[in-house]
Design a protein around this motif. Structure first.
Motif, PDB file in Angstrom:
ATOM      1  N   LEU A 101       0.646  -1.182   0.055  1.00 37.92           N
ATOM      2  CA  LEU A 101      -0.044  -0.076  -0.011  1.00 37.92           C
ATOM      3  C   LEU A 101       1.062   1.420  -0.026  1.00 37.92           C
ATOM      4  O   LEU A 101       0.608   1.979  -0.516  1.00 37.92           O
ATOM      5  CB  LEU A 101      -0.945   0.079   1.389  1.00 37.92           C
ATOM      6  N   LEU A 102       1.983   1.241   0.757  1.00 39.52           N
ATOM      7  CA  LEU A 102       2.743   2.553   0.964  1.00 39.52           C
ATOM      8  C   LEU A 102       3.778   2.826  -0.411  1.00 39.52           C
ATOM      9  O   LEU A 102       4.101   3.751  -0.607  1.00 39.52           O
ATOM     10  CB  LEU A 102       3.606   2.391   1.986  1.00 39.52           C
ATOM     11  N   SER A 103       3.880   1.713  -1.248  1.00 43.67           N
ATOM     12  CA  SER A 103       4.791   1.629  -2.284  1.00 43.67           C
ATOM     13  C   SER A 103       4.233   2.480  -3.533  1.00 43.67           C
ATOM     14  O   SER A 103       3.056   2.562  -3.686  1.00 43.67           O
ATOM     15  CB  SER A 103       5.148   0.193  -2.931  1.00 43.67           C
ATOM     16  N   ALA A 104       5.087   3.289  -4.020  1.00 49.16           N
ATOM     17  CA  ALA A 104       4.492   3.960  -5.334  1.00 49.16           C
ATOM     18  C   ALA A 104       4.279   2.941  -6.682  1.00 49.16           C
ATOM     19  O   ALA A 104       3.681   3.387  -7.348  1.00 49.16           O
ATOM     20  CB  ALA A 104       5.458   5.198  -5.544  1.00 49.16           C
ATOM     21  N   THR A 105       4.776   1.860  -6.616  1.00 48.45           N
ATOM     22  CA  THR A 105       4.793   1.120  -7.743  1.00 48.45           C
ATOM     23  C   THR A 105       4.315  -0.322  -7.264  1.00 48.45           C
ATOM     24  O   THR A 105       4.429  -0.644  -6.231  1.00 48.45           O
ATOM     25  CB  THR A 105       6.112   0.807  -8.341  1.00 48.45           C
ATOM     26  N   VAL A 106       3.698  -0.920  -7.938  1.00 47.15           N
ATOM     27  CA  VAL A 106       2.911  -2.342  -7.767  1.00 47.15           C
ATOM     28  C   VAL A 106       3.678  -3.445  -8.714  1.00 47.15           C
ATOM     29  O   VAL A 106       3.549  -3.170  -9.782  1.00 47.15           O
ATOM     30  CB  VAL A 106       1.496  -2.325  -7.609  1.00 47.15           C
ATOM     31  N   PHE A 107       4.157  -4.551  -8.398  1.00 52.59           N
ATOM     32  CA  PHE A 107       4.514  -5.343  -9.112  1.00 52.59           C
ATOM     33  C   PHE A 107       3.264  -6.375  -9.119  1.00 52.59           C
ATOM     34  O   PHE A 107       2.700  -6.797  -8.135  1.00 52.59           O
ATOM     35  CB  PHE A 107       5.585  -6.029  -8.366  1.00 52.59           C
ATOM     36  N   TYR A 108       3.222  -6.987 -10.443  1.00 57.04           N
ATOM     37  CA  TYR A 108       1.629  -7.802 -10.590  1.00 57.04           C
ATOM     38  C   TYR A 108       2.133  -8.620 -11.651  1.00 57.04           C
ATOM     39  O   TYR A 108       3.317  -8.440 -12.471  1.00 57.04           O
ATOM     40  CB  TYR A 108       0.738  -7.262 -10.822  1.00 57.04           C
ATOM     41  N   GLU A 109       1.360  -9.877 -11.726  1.00 56.80           N
ATOM     42  CA  GLU A 109       1.776 -10.911 -12.598  1.00 56.80           C
ATOM     43  C   GLU A 109       0.353 -10.992 -13.571  1.00 56.80           C
ATOM     44  O   GLU A 109      -0.651 -10.988 -12.686  1.00 56.80           O
ATOM     45  CB  GLU A 109       1.884 -12.056 -12.133  1.00 56.80           C
ATOM     46  N   GLU A 110       0.637 -10.884 -14.925  1.00 52.06           N
ATOM     47  CA  GLU A 110      -0.803 -10.905 -15.609  1.00 52.06           C
ATOM     48  C   GLU A 110      -1.263 -12.392 -15.713  1.00 52.06           C
ATOM     49  O   GLU A 110      -2.387 -12.431 -15.317  1.00 52.06           O
ATOM     50  CB  GLU A 110      -0.544 -10.352 -16.963  1.00 52.06           C
ATOM     51  N   SER A 111      -0.341 -13.206 -16.197  1.00 52.02           N
ATOM     52  CA  SER A 111      -0.945 -14.610 -16.106  1.00 52.02           C
ATOM     53  C   SER A 111      -0.011 -15.706 -15.508  1.00 52.02           C
ATOM     54  O   SER A 111      -0.567 -16.797 -15.553  1.00 52.02           O
ATOM     55  CB  SER A 111      -1.237 -14.788 -17.892  1.00 52.02           C
ATOM     56  N   GLY A 112       1.150 -15.469 -15.170  1.00 49.38           N
ATOM     57  CA  GLY A 112       2.097 -16.502 -14.588  1.00 49.38           C
ATOM     58  C   GLY A 112       3.174 -15.700 -14.128  1.00 49.38           C
ATOM     59  O   GLY A 112       3.568 -14.636 -14.306  1.00 49.38           O
ATOM     60  N   LEU A 126      -2.535   6.366  -5.097  1.00 50.08           N
ATOM     61  CA  LEU A 126      -1.144   6.458  -4.047  1.00 50.08           C
ATOM     62  C   LEU A 126      -1.638   7.109  -2.858  1.00 50.08           C
ATOM     63  O   LEU A 126      -1.386   6.566  -1.740  1.00 50.08           O
ATOM     64  CB  LEU A 126      -0.099   7.182  -4.636  1.00 50.08           C
ATOM     65  N   THR A 127      -2.361   8.191  -2.903  1.00 48.96           N
ATOM     66  CA  THR A 127      -2.613   8.949  -1.424  1.00 48.96           C
ATOM     67  C   THR A 127      -3.552   8.226  -0.988  1.00 48.96           C
ATOM     68  O   THR A 127      -3.429   8.224   0.425  1.00 48.96           O
ATOM     69  CB  THR A 127      -3.325  10.240  -2.032  1.00 48.96           C
ATOM     70  N   LYS A 128      -4.575   7.559  -1.442  1.00 48.32           N
ATOM     71  CA  LYS A 128      -5.543   6.913  -0.642  1.00 48.32           C
ATOM     72  C   LYS A 128      -5.036   5.527  -0.262  1.00 48.32           C
ATOM     73  O   LYS A 128      -5.160   5.037   1.128  1.00 48.32           O
ATOM     74  CB  LYS A 128      -6.714   6.260  -1.740  1.00 48.32           C
ATOM     75  N   ASP A 129      -4.140   4.845  -0.896  1.00 45.10           N
ATOM     76  CA  ASP A 129      -3.443   3.858  -0.312  1.00 45.10           C
ATOM     77  C   ASP A 129      -2.512   4.025   0.800  1.00 45.10           C
ATOM     78  O   ASP A 129      -2.641   3.331   1.772  1.00 45.10           O
ATOM     79  CB  ASP A 129      -2.655   3.146  -1.199  1.00 45.10           C
ATOM     80  N   ARG A 130      -1.912   5.047   0.731  1.00 50.06           N
ATOM     81  CA  ARG A 130      -0.980   5.505   1.952  1.00 50.06           C
ATOM     82  C   ARG A 130      -1.749   5.989   3.213  1.00 50.06           C
ATOM     83  O   ARG A 130      -1.426   5.618   4.212  1.00 50.06           O
ATOM     84  CB  ARG A 130       0.051   6.549   1.513  1.00 50.06           C
ATOM     85  N   LEU A 131      -2.843   6.666   2.893  1.00 54.46           N
ATOM     86  CA  LEU A 131      -3.711   6.715   4.108  1.00 54.46           C
ATOM     87  C   LEU A 131      -4.275   5.900   4.878  1.00 54.46           C
ATOM     88  O   LEU A 131      -4.301   5.526   6.090  1.00 54.46           O
ATOM     89  CB  LEU A 131      -4.660   7.775   3.710  1.00 54.46           C
ATOM     90  N   ILE A 132      -4.796   4.711   3.749  1.00 51.32           N
ATOM     91  CA  ILE A 132      -5.199   3.535   4.751  1.00 51.32           C
ATOM     92  C   ILE A 132      -4.114   2.737   5.292  1.00 51.32           C
ATOM     93  O   ILE A 132      -4.054   2.077   6.176  1.00 51.32           O
ATOM     94  CB  ILE A 132      -5.537   2.543   3.528  1.00 51.32           C
ATOM     95  N   GLY A 133      -2.945   2.672   4.651  1.00 47.63           N
ATOM     96  CA  GLY A 133      -1.722   1.938   5.191  1.00 47.63           C
ATOM     97  C   GLY A 133      -1.316   2.536   6.539  1.00 47.63           C
ATOM     98  O   GLY A 133      -0.846   1.809   7.539  1.00 47.63           O
ATOM     99  N   LEU A 134      -1.171   4.007   6.466  1.00 44.20           N
ATOM    100  CA  LEU A 134      -0.652   4.577   7.606  1.00 44.20           C
ATOM    101  C   LEU A 134      -1.692   4.575   8.971  1.00 44.20           C
ATOM    102  O   LEU A 134      -1.254   4.470   9.837  1.00 44.20           O
ATOM    103  CB  LEU A 134      -0.144   6.097   7.223  1.00 44.20           C
TER     104      LEU A 134
END
Length: 165
Positions: A101-112, A126-134
């Motif tokens: 949540l606090l990271s500015a980037t998200v690593f994800y996998e599309e199919s594998g 990013l603002t919403k995720d950081r507020l929730i995280g903090l």
């Protein structure tokens, strides 16, 4: 609450906010986000139930060597080890989510595993995720961390008492 597909290419289940909501609803992690009174009551209930199950096991394993005091003491020691493992698992699960949540980037996998991508969050997400995280998750992480430290302290104290007996 999730980001639309045209804003966020990350699959629904891999979006940090949706991972947080799924973790919050899961049976194992849900009791760790209760109010403080319910949290303490749940820990006490788990302790009593675990003690009820471990006393017969310890007494069967060491039936000819120990008194009732030793059986109870070893049962409490084993329940404490169970709590240490439980709090470590809770801490690792919540810290993984708050890191995403606090990271500015998200690593994800599309199919594998072979096609991982990195998505840079928009400012709003990013603002919403950081507020929730903090403000929502960090207090739970601190509570779990202090509970873990208390269990480790009690475990060390129990080992010292066991050595002195």
């Amino acid at each position: 609450m999730f980001a639309p597909k045209n804003v966020c290419p990350v699959p629904f289940d891999q979006q940090p906010l949706n991972e947080y909501l799924a973790l919050k609803k899961s049976c194992f992690f849900a009791w760790s986000v209760l109010s403080l009174n319910k949290y303490v009551n749940t820990i006490f209930s788990i302790f009593i139930l675990s003690l009820i199950f471990t006393i017969p096991i310890v007494s069967i394993l060491f039936y000819h060597k120990m008194s009732l005091f030793h059986v109870l003491f070893y049962s409490i020691l084993s329940v404490n080890v169970l709590f240490i493992l439980l709090f470590i698992r809770l801490y690792l699960g919540w810290s993984y989510i708050v890191k995403r949540l606090l990271s500015a980037t998200v690593f994800y996998e599309e199919s594998g595993w072979y096609d991982g991508q990195i998505w840079i969050k928009t400012v709003d997400i990013l603002t919403k995720d950081r507020l929730i995280g903090l403000y929502e998750i960090n207090p739970y992480i601190h509570r779990i961390k202090y509970s873990l430290l208390l269990c480790i302290f009690l475990f060390i104290l129990e080992l010292i008492i066991l050595y002195l007996i």
